[in-house]
Scaffold this motif. Structure first.
Motif, PDB file in Angstrom:
ATOM      1  N   CYS A  86       0.825  -1.209   0.000  1.00  0.00           N
ATOM      2  CA  CYS A  86       0.000   0.000   0.000  1.00  0.00           C
ATOM      3  C   CYS A  86       0.858   1.258   0.000  1.00  0.00           C
ATOM      4  CB  CYS A  86      -0.918   0.017   1.224  1.00  0.00           C
ATOM      5  SG  CYS A  86      -1.968   1.493   1.315  1.00  0.00           S
ATOM      6  N   LEU A  87       0.480   2.182  -0.872  1.00  0.00           N
ATOM      7  CA  LEU A  87       1.065   3.523  -0.882  1.00  0.00           C
ATOM      8  C   LEU A  87      -0.063   4.506  -0.624  1.00  0.00           C
ATOM      9  CD1 LEU A  87       3.285   3.157  -4.064  1.00  0.00           C
ATOM     10  CD2 LEU A  87       4.090   3.246  -1.705  1.00  0.00           C
ATOM     11  N   HIS A  88       0.058   5.316   0.401  1.00  0.00           N
ATOM     12  CA  HIS A  88      -1.025   6.225   0.743  1.00  0.00           C
ATOM     13  C   HIS A  88      -1.123   7.355  -0.278  1.00  0.00           C
ATOM     14  CE1 HIS A  88      -0.860   4.161   4.643  1.00  0.00           C
ATOM     15  NE2 HIS A  88      -2.135   4.452   4.674  1.00  0.00           N
ATOM     16  N   GLY A  89      -2.346   7.579  -0.741  1.00  0.00           N
ATOM     17  CA  GLY A  89      -2.564   8.598  -1.761  1.00  0.00           C
ATOM     18  C   GLY A  89      -2.810   9.974  -1.199  1.00  0.00           C
ATOM     19  N   ASP A  90      -2.921  10.084   0.136  1.00  0.00           N
ATOM     20  CA  ASP A  90      -3.261  11.385   0.739  1.00  0.00           C
ATOM     21  C   ASP A  90      -2.057  12.118   1.300  1.00  0.00           C
ATOM     22  OD1 ASP A  90      -2.857   9.560   2.771  1.00  0.00           O
ATOM     23  OD2 ASP A  90      -4.476  10.305   4.036  1.00  0.00           O
ATOM     24  N   THR A  91      -0.845  11.641   0.970  1.00  0.00           N
ATOM     25  CA  THR A  91       0.362  12.327   1.433  1.00  0.00           C
ATOM     26  C   THR A  91       0.896  13.246   0.332  1.00  0.00           C
ATOM     27  OG1 THR A  91       1.669  10.409   0.719  1.00  0.00           O
ATOM     28  CG2 THR A  91       1.034  10.495   3.028  1.00  0.00           C
ATOM     29  N   ALA A  92       1.655  14.239   0.727  1.00  0.00           N
ATOM     30  CA  ALA A  92       2.204  15.191  -0.242  1.00  0.00           C
ATOM     31  C   ALA A  92       3.127  14.473  -1.223  1.00  0.00           C
ATOM     32  CB  ALA A  92       2.969  16.283   0.494  1.00  0.00           C
ATOM     33  N   GLY A  93       2.956  14.762  -2.519  1.00  0.00           N
ATOM     34  CA  GLY A  93       3.800  14.141  -3.537  1.00  0.00           C
ATOM     35  C   GLY A  93       3.574  12.659  -3.717  1.00  0.00           C
ATOM     36  N   ALA A  94       2.366  12.176  -3.410  1.00  0.00           N
ATOM     37  CA  ALA A  94       2.080  10.742  -3.435  1.00  0.00           C
ATOM     38  C   ALA A  94       2.307  10.120  -4.809  1.00  0.00           C
ATOM     39  CB  ALA A  94       0.651  10.488  -2.967  1.00  0.00           C
ATOM     40  N   ALA A  95       1.892  10.801  -5.867  1.00  0.00           N
ATOM     41  CA  ALA A  95       2.022  10.238  -7.206  1.00  0.00           C
ATOM     42  C   ALA A  95       3.491  10.089  -7.604  1.00  0.00           C
ATOM     43  CB  ALA A  95       1.280  11.108  -8.215  1.00  0.00           C
ATOM     44  N   GLY A  96       4.288  11.119  -7.313  1.00  0.00           N
ATOM     45  CA  GLY A  96       5.715  11.032  -7.622  1.00  0.00           C
ATOM     46  C   GLY A  96       6.396   9.929  -6.839  1.00  0.00           C
ATOM     47  N   LEU A  97       6.027   9.777  -5.580  1.00  0.00           N
ATOM     48  CA  LEU A  97       6.600   8.709  -4.758  1.00  0.00           C
ATOM     49  C   LEU A  97       6.186   7.341  -5.293  1.00  0.00           C
ATOM     50  CD1 LEU A  97       8.158   7.766  -2.290  1.00  0.00           C
ATOM     51  CD2 LEU A  97       6.078   8.088  -0.934  1.00  0.00           C
ATOM     52  N   ALA A  98       4.942   7.211  -5.711  1.00  0.00           N
ATOM     53  CA  ALA A  98       4.470   5.945  -6.262  1.00  0.00           C
ATOM     54  C   ALA A  98       5.266   5.562  -7.504  1.00  0.00           C
ATOM     55  CB  ALA A  98       2.985   6.038  -6.585  1.00  0.00           C
ATOM     56  N   ARG A  99       5.553   6.554  -8.354  1.00  0.00           N
ATOM     57  CA  ARG A  99       6.353   6.274  -9.552  1.00  0.00           C
ATOM     58  C   ARG A  99       7.748   5.805  -9.174  1.00  0.00           C
ATOM     59  NH1 ARG A  99       3.324  10.780 -11.617  1.00  0.00           N
ATOM     60  NH2 ARG A  99       4.860  12.260 -10.807  1.00  0.00           N
ATOM     61  N   ARG A 100       8.337   6.438  -8.166  1.00  0.00           N
ATOM     62  CA  ARG A 100       9.675   6.027  -7.719  1.00  0.00           C
ATOM     63  C   ARG A 100       9.661   4.613  -7.158  1.00  0.00           C
ATOM     64  NH1 ARG A 100      13.268  10.130  -4.311  1.00  0.00           N
ATOM     65  NH2 ARG A 100      14.507   8.233  -4.400  1.00  0.00           N
TER      66      ARG A 100
END
Length: 256
Positions: free
Chosen positions: A226-240
């Protein structure tokens, strides 16, 4: 004989908005994750949001999951509540049914169920509440997999009821030595360093291990991350995270 290729699903909480307010970058996250935990209106989400996210998920080939919660819009579902089991079961079924309408309209189906926030944590150790969640899944009329913490009361109840269970780990949440999540009320409960999140993700996927909050190495066997979507920069972190997993030889694929 060569070792099997490590396999992991990436899930994120999506559709966490209401009316004009949006918390999650659904479009960006759906380009990265393989499973979407869609808010069903009790902690966040509304009809228009559920419809939009289901359509986007179907377009991206992302599995749609019902993220069920206590009825707690004001507290974002993070306040534990003493809900009678029969009432909780009905509310879980209600949420699944609502999302199923929009999933079908998008040409897909609800593929699994995952509790959110306080209900997720409560169902780890509370047998009565865990059983009520499972009853709600059964009431919804589908043999849906239940995504949750390995070794939880929720998985125990789901297994007894004949429902598939899927073990989940968290790349950006701190763990206790017992393998449970550190309370958000404690400092360091959320891991914010992107490099650390990527490193933890690879460790969980490849070796099933992660460092606990107190520095002890613990075993976390998980099919979904799980990667939380409500944190700052979530999409960029998910890509990393996805790039890091694939670079480490991990295949990223939905479980449902």
């Amino acid at each position: 004989m060569s070792e099997p290729e490590p396999l992991i699903d990436l899930n994120a909480d999506l559709g966490e908005g209401f009316g004009r307010w949006r918390l999650t970058d659904d479009e960006a996250l759906l380009a990265v994750v393989t499973s979407a935990n869609v808010a069903c209106g009790f902690h966040a989400g509304d009809a228009a949001t559920m419809r939009r996210v289901c359509a986007l998920a179907a377009e991206h080939g992302v599995a749609i999951g019902a993220q069920v919660s206590y009825r707690d819009l004001a507290g974002f579902g993070r306040r534990s509540m003493d809900v009678p089991p029969d009432e909780l079961a009905a509310e879980v079924a209600y949420q699944i049914g609502a999302l199923e309408v929009f999933a079908r309209a998008a040409g897909a189906r609800v593929a699994y169920v995952k509790p959110h926030g306080a209900l997720y944590n409560r169902a780890v150790h509370d047998q009565e509440q865990a059983a009520a969640v499972v009853e709600g899944v059964l009431l919804a009329g589908e043999n849906l997999p239940v995504l949750g913490l390995p070794g939880s009361r929720l998985h125990e109840a789901a297994g007894k009821a004949g429902l598939p269970v899927v073990a989940e780990a968290f790349a950006d949440r701190a763990y206790t030595a017992a393998g449970t999540l550190v309370s958000r009320r404690e400092e360091g409960a959320v891991v914010t360093d992107p490099d650390a999140v990527v490193e933890r993700s690879v460790g969980i996927a490849r070796s099933g291990q992660v460092l606990s909050h107190c520095g002890q190495r613990i075993i976390i066997r998980a099919r979904s991350l799980c990667l939380h979507g409500d944190t700052a920069g979530a999409a960029g972190l998910a890509r990393r995270v996805r790039s890091g997993l694939e670079a480490a030889g991990v295949r990223v694929e939905a479980f449902a």
